[in-house]
Design a protein around this motif. Structure first.
Motif, PDB file in Angstrom:
ATOM      1  N   ILE A  68       0.822  -1.206   0.000  1.00  0.00           N
ATOM      2  CA  ILE A  68       0.000   0.000   0.000  1.00  0.00           C
ATOM      3  C   ILE A  68       0.854   1.254   0.000  1.00  0.00           C
ATOM      4  O   ILE A  68       0.405   2.335  -0.389  1.00  0.00           O
ATOM      5  N   SER A 103      -4.167  -2.370  -2.090  1.00  0.00           N
ATOM      6  CA  SER A 103      -4.543  -2.850  -0.760  1.00  0.00           C
ATOM      7  C   SER A 103      -4.888  -4.330  -0.794  1.00  0.00           C
ATOM      8  O   SER A 103      -5.500  -4.820  -1.751  1.00  0.00           O
ATOM      9  N   GLU A 130     -10.165  -3.449   6.844  1.00  0.00           N
ATOM     10  CA  GLU A 130      -9.278  -4.192   5.947  1.00  0.00           C
ATOM     11  C   GLU A 130      -9.046  -5.606   6.457  1.00  0.00           C
ATOM     12  O   GLU A 130      -9.010  -6.567   5.683  1.00  0.00           O
TER      13      GLU A 130
END
Length: 310
Positions: A68, A103, A130
């Protein structure tokens, strides 16, 4: 701050030799040596150190990294670029290396079909939303043959001077052994994987109950991939941005390789009368010797070398 540097600052009286982060990478390298995966992806690849180490494993044909943090990855990705010596390998080998910015909470078809996926000190950096999506992306969508996840063991933290809450300011959580194992076992049940627990960085003698400083879960898929399971609800739209993609195919005949080595060794020994090997010499119109043209011609069997940076 780099997570490995931050970690080393907290080791204090606890000394790990080699350093803990190197032990984690060596664990993966040993696993690769044992199971010989052809396609390996590192999620949270950061400065590409693990990918760089795995680049030299002859069994690997495809390496992919995802992170990321775009800046860190771009700053260090040159380490994965082909070296001059890569073009002189005597044995035939194909290696493709790709780096992606994105991600782990997002699905991208470029991450399908891998034998091994590594997540080294990754999950503790994930936000709650996440982390909730992570199992479905990795185990449900990507569904590799093997997944390795490492994360700090919070039970070890009292032994690390300077650690008050977490080992790194970006950590969102740090689990004890029971928490990590409960999370991992639930994932294994949901996605039909087995899981075994181990770690690196053993505790001091007499404190074995504390467990390893880094706890590791090794997941192995129980079922075989079929065309139905491999393509069910798989999106075709890319979610990641690709920063580097290079492919090298080594097809240099061994005797040419050794002639090059002999020639170079003679040069370093100061043999002024040394001449370029016949198989490599190419006298052009100017009457001068050239190594460039023969090495890229089919006569030396070095073909299909491509390097592309996006």
């Amino acid at each position: 701050m780099d997570k490995n540097v931050q970690e080393e600052r907290f080791m204090g009286m606890i000394k790990f030799t080699p350093p803990l982060y190197k032990q984690r990478y060596q664990f993966i390298k040993d696993l690769v040596g044992k199971y010989k995966p052809k396609k390996v992806a590192d999620l949270g690849c950061a400065d590409c150190t693990l990918l760089w180490m795995l680049k030299f494993c002859s069994c690997i044909e495809v390496l992919a990294g995802l992170d990321i943090c775009e800046n860190v990855m771009k700053e260090k990705m040159h380490r994965l670029s082909p070296l001059p010596g890569d073009y002189l390998q005597p044995a035939e080998r194909s290696l493709t290396v790709t780096l992606h910015h994105g991600s782990v909470a997002h699905k991208d078809p470029c991450m399908l079909g891998f034998d091994l996926v590594t997540c080294i000190e990754l999950i503790e950096h994930l936000e709650e939303s996440e982390l909730e999506k992570f199992p479905e992306v990795v185990f449900g969508f990507m569904a590799p043959t093997m997944v390795v996840i490492s994360t700090p063991n919070s039970e070890f933290n009292p032994l690390l001077p300077g650690v008050t809450l977490f080992r790194h300011p970006d950590h969102k959580f740090e689990w004890n052994q029971a928490e990590f194992q409960s999370w991992a076992l639930n994932i294994a049940r949901c996605y039909d994987y087995s899981v075994e627990f181990t770690g690196v960085g053993p505790p001091p003698t007499g404190m074995e109950d504390v467990g390893f400083c880094t706890q590791i879960g090794v997941f192995v898929r129980k079922y075989s991939q079929t065309s139905e399971t491999a393509h069910f609800e798989k999106p075709t739209k890319a979610a990641y941005k690709t920063h580097m993609n290079h492919r090298i195919i080594y097809m240099l005949r061994s005797h040419v390789f050794h002639e090059v080595l002999n020639y170079m060794q003679g040069c370093t020994q100061g043999d002024s009368g040394l001449k370029l090997p016949t198989s490599l010499s190419n006298r052009g119109a100017s009457g001068t010797n050239s190594m460039h043209s023969p090495l890229t011609s089919t006569s030396c069997k070095l073909k299909n070398i491509t390097y592309h940076t996006i």
